[in-house]
Design an enzyme around this catalytic site. Structure first.
Site, PDB file in Angstrom:
ATOM      1  N   ASP B   7       0.979  -1.164  -0.061  1.00 42.05           N
ATOM      2  CA  ASP B   7       0.045  -0.009   0.103  1.00 42.05           C
ATOM      3  C   ASP B   7       0.916   1.202   0.078  1.00 42.05           C
ATOM      4  O   ASP B   7       1.399   1.622   1.175  1.00 42.05           O
ATOM      5  CB  ASP B   7      -0.718   0.048   1.397  1.00 42.05           C
ATOM      6  N   GLU B  68      -1.180  -0.972  -4.913  1.00 39.60           N
ATOM      7  CA  GLU B  68      -2.482  -0.456  -4.869  1.00 39.60           C
ATOM      8  C   GLU B  68      -2.270   0.783  -5.927  1.00 39.60           C
ATOM      9  O   GLU B  68      -1.207   1.396  -5.970  1.00 39.60           O
ATOM     10  CB  GLU B  68      -2.974   0.281  -3.583  1.00 39.60           C
ATOM     11  N   ASP B 141      -2.584   0.798   7.680  1.00 37.53           N
ATOM     12  CA  ASP B 141      -1.974   0.707   6.267  1.00 37.53           C
ATOM     13  C   ASP B 141      -1.415  -0.622   6.052  1.00 37.53           C
ATOM     14  O   ASP B 141      -1.284  -1.213   4.911  1.00 37.53           O
ATOM     15  CB  ASP B 141      -0.404   1.465   6.217  1.00 37.53           C
TER      16      ASP B 141
END
Lengths: 179, 179
Positions: B7, B68, B141
């Site tokens: 991420d 992502e 996260d």
């Protein structure tokens, strides 16, 4: 002082190598444009750019790297790619243990033309004159990268030397992930 | 199949490693958050992230990497840093010759919760359940990175295998800059 300037872009990334000292006309060492196709996979595009910039840094052994700072007033889709390319450009320098400095487009324009709002044609014209070239470098991405290198040589000095020490220290450190 | 999910973020970059097969609860291998300070030099921040992700890939030897995809509807200043971090994340996989797949936030949410508009708490709750953890992974996260890895395992397959072949071919190629 040899500087490798990078005008970051995913589709076209300009690279210019200039040798010189502050306040004197510089010497052109070479310029390049690294291409990739917009419809290609992003991982392959970034990998191609990474390898190409790594090879150019290894070939030219610059003392430092200058990268254009990315702003967000442009087209939003383009800016994402430009931001990704700028990360690859910055890493090409810092991975090699070189000091990396970023400059805004207006800093670069002001350095080579005296005006932060100069147009592309004026920048290209001044780069051609300052490097004593017979013809303007083409395409414009290459001229912008050469302008960055010239900007860094003229403004370089204290800031670059301080950062060089920090990068060298960080490269030497074992630097495991902070968990 | 072992997947390393990332991420991306400059200040906090979540990393989650999961092993599993499509349609079955996965097994947590580990999760991490790589930090850097917003007031630190950008070259040092990117270098730290690059080294940390490279070390985690080397340590965990994943079969593929899931990152992502960055969107621009967020805060513009943050997005530039996130785009830069995503380039470093993608390169961490492709430099190692691994297939890299990107997923939008809604694809990830839909994969783990069944709804593309699920909130953070719901994603964290499902990640905790799907991996059979005693407590939710913290910070968020890390949960997002684990969700990415789960998403990739469940959706992975054909696309990933096709891309793996392309990345392997590109890594093997000498690949000089196109001048």
């Amino acid at each position: 002082m040899r500087v490798l300037g990078i005008d970051p872009g995913l589709t076209r990334c300009g690279v210019g190598v200039v040798e010189g000292v502050p306040g004197r006309p510089g010497k052109l060492i070479g310029y390049y444009v690294v291409h990739s196709e917009p419809d290609e996979d992003i991982a392959l595009r970034l990998l191609h750019l990474d390898k190409s910039l790594g090879e150019l840094v290894a070939e030219h052994q610059p003392d430092s790297v200058a990268v254009e700072r990315v702003f967000s007033q442009h087209n939003v889709r383009t800016v994402m790619g430009t931001a990704q390319a700028s990360a690859v450009a910055i890493l090409a320098g810092s991975r090699a243990g070189l000091p990396v400095q970023t400059y805004t487009p207006s800093e670069v324009k002001a350095a080579v033309t005296g005006s932060g709002t100069a147009g592309k044609a004026q920048v290209t014209s001044m780069v051609t004159r300052l490097l004593g070239l017979d013809a303007p470098p083409r395409p414009a991405d290459a001229a912008d990268a050469l302008a960055l290198a010239i900007c860094h040589i003229w403004r370089g000095g204290t800031r670059a030397r301080i950062q060089a020490a920090a990068v060298a220290a960080a490269s030497a450190r074992r630097g495991g992930p902070r968990r």
